[in-house]
Design a protein around this motif. Sequence first.
Motif, PDB file in Angstrom:
ATOM      1  N   VAL A 109       0.773  -1.235   0.000  1.00 46.61           N
ATOM      2  CA  VAL A 109       0.000   0.000   0.000  1.00 46.61           C
ATOM      3  C   VAL A 109       0.811   1.294   0.000  1.00 46.61           C
ATOM      4  CG1 VAL A 109      -2.028  -1.080   1.049  1.00 46.61           C
ATOM      5  CG2 VAL A 109      -0.260  -0.085   2.505  1.00 46.61           C
ATOM      6  N   ASP A 110       2.095   1.237   0.232  1.00 45.69           N
ATOM      7  CA  ASP A 110       2.874   2.473   0.321  1.00 45.69           C
ATOM      8  C   ASP A 110       4.358   2.198   0.107  1.00 45.69           C
ATOM      9  OD1 ASP A 110       3.285   5.196   0.613  1.00 45.69           O
ATOM     10  OD2 ASP A 110       2.778   5.256   2.746  1.00 45.69           O
ATOM     11  N   TYR A 111       5.094   3.269  -0.047  1.00 51.86           N
ATOM     12  CA  TYR A 111       6.556   3.206  -0.155  1.00 51.86           C
ATOM     13  C   TYR A 111       7.127   4.433   0.541  1.00 51.86           C
ATOM     14  CZ  TYR A 111       5.215   6.344  -3.928  1.00 51.86           C
ATOM     15  OH  TYR A 111       4.643   7.356  -4.648  1.00 51.86           O
ATOM     16  N   LEU A 164       3.539   7.830  -0.957  1.00 52.14           N
ATOM     17  CA  LEU A 164       2.304   7.914  -1.714  1.00 52.14           C
ATOM     18  C   LEU A 164       1.475   9.106  -1.238  1.00 52.14           C
ATOM     19  CD1 LEU A 164       0.777   6.470  -3.955  1.00 52.14           C
ATOM     20  CD2 LEU A 164      -0.335   5.084  -2.213  1.00 52.14           C
ATOM     21  N   ALA A 165       1.393   9.305   0.065  1.00 54.12           N
ATOM     22  CA  ALA A 165       0.565  10.368   0.627  1.00 54.12           C
ATOM     23  C   ALA A 165       1.133  11.766   0.389  1.00 54.12           C
ATOM     24  CB  ALA A 165       0.376  10.146   2.125  1.00 54.12           C
ATOM     25  N   SER A 206       8.775  15.464  -1.041  1.00 53.16           N
ATOM     26  CA  SER A 206       8.796  16.599  -0.100  1.00 53.16           C
ATOM     27  C   SER A 206       9.961  16.426   0.870  1.00 53.16           C
ATOM     28  CB  SER A 206       7.482  16.680   0.663  1.00 53.16           C
ATOM     29  OG  SER A 206       7.385  15.595   1.579  1.00 53.16           O
ATOM     30  N   THR A 207      10.090  17.351   1.787  1.00 55.09           N
ATOM     31  CA  THR A 207      11.093  17.216   2.844  1.00 55.09           C
ATOM     32  C   THR A 207      10.488  16.593   4.104  1.00 55.09           C
ATOM     33  OG1 THR A 207      10.659  19.500   3.532  1.00 55.09           O
ATOM     34  CG2 THR A 207      12.537  19.133   2.048  1.00 55.09           C
ATOM     35  N   THR A 208       9.222  16.182   4.011  1.00 53.80           N
ATOM     36  CA  THR A 208       8.560  15.520   5.135  1.00 53.80           C
ATOM     37  C   THR A 208       9.120  14.108   5.288  1.00 53.80           C
ATOM     38  OG1 THR A 208       6.548  16.768   4.728  1.00 53.80           O
ATOM     39  CG2 THR A 208       6.344  14.791   6.094  1.00 53.80           C
ATOM     40  N   VAL A 209       9.667  13.824   6.464  1.00 54.11           N
ATOM     41  CA  VAL A 209      10.270  12.518   6.732  1.00 54.11           C
ATOM     42  C   VAL A 209       9.199  11.441   6.685  1.00 54.11           C
ATOM     43  CG1 VAL A 209      11.564  11.163   8.422  1.00 54.11           C
ATOM     44  CG2 VAL A 209      12.069  13.587   8.140  1.00 54.11           C
ATOM     45  N   CYS A 210       9.531  10.315   6.104  1.00 55.77           N
ATOM     46  CA  CYS A 210       8.584   9.196   6.014  1.00 55.77           C
ATOM     47  C   CYS A 210       8.177   8.734   7.419  1.00 55.77           C
ATOM     48  CB  CYS A 210       9.229   8.010   5.298  1.00 55.77           C
ATOM     49  SG  CYS A 210       9.752   8.352   3.626  1.00 55.77           S
ATOM     50  N   PRO A 211       6.923   8.319   7.530  1.00 64.32           N
ATOM     51  CA  PRO A 211       6.455   7.820   8.838  1.00 64.32           C
ATOM     52  C   PRO A 211       7.138   6.532   9.244  1.00 64.32           C
ATOM     53  CG  PRO A 211       4.705   7.675   7.190  1.00 64.32           C
ATOM     54  CD  PRO A 211       5.897   8.291   6.539  1.00 64.32           C
TER      55      PRO A 211
END
Length: 84
Positions: A54-56, A74-75, A79-84
Amino acid sequence: DTVAQAYLREVVTMQEFEQVDNFSYTSDLAVLQGFGLKTIPNNINFNIISADDVDYCMSSKSTKGSGKTFYATLANGVSTTVCP
């Protein structure tokens, strides 16, 4: 920084090809290269952190840029937003 972001966008496209063909994203760079992904540019540190059905999460950083690490999910897209 532009090259790091552009490479991530290219990898995202290849991840979507993999999702359509196999109903899952992949952490195997060779699979993505099979879809036509270019070799990682010399001045880029690239990593597929995770990938599943569902995601990467992937990261890319230019060794000659600002020092920022860019992420792709995917969400959030690139961006510079760190992956969860």
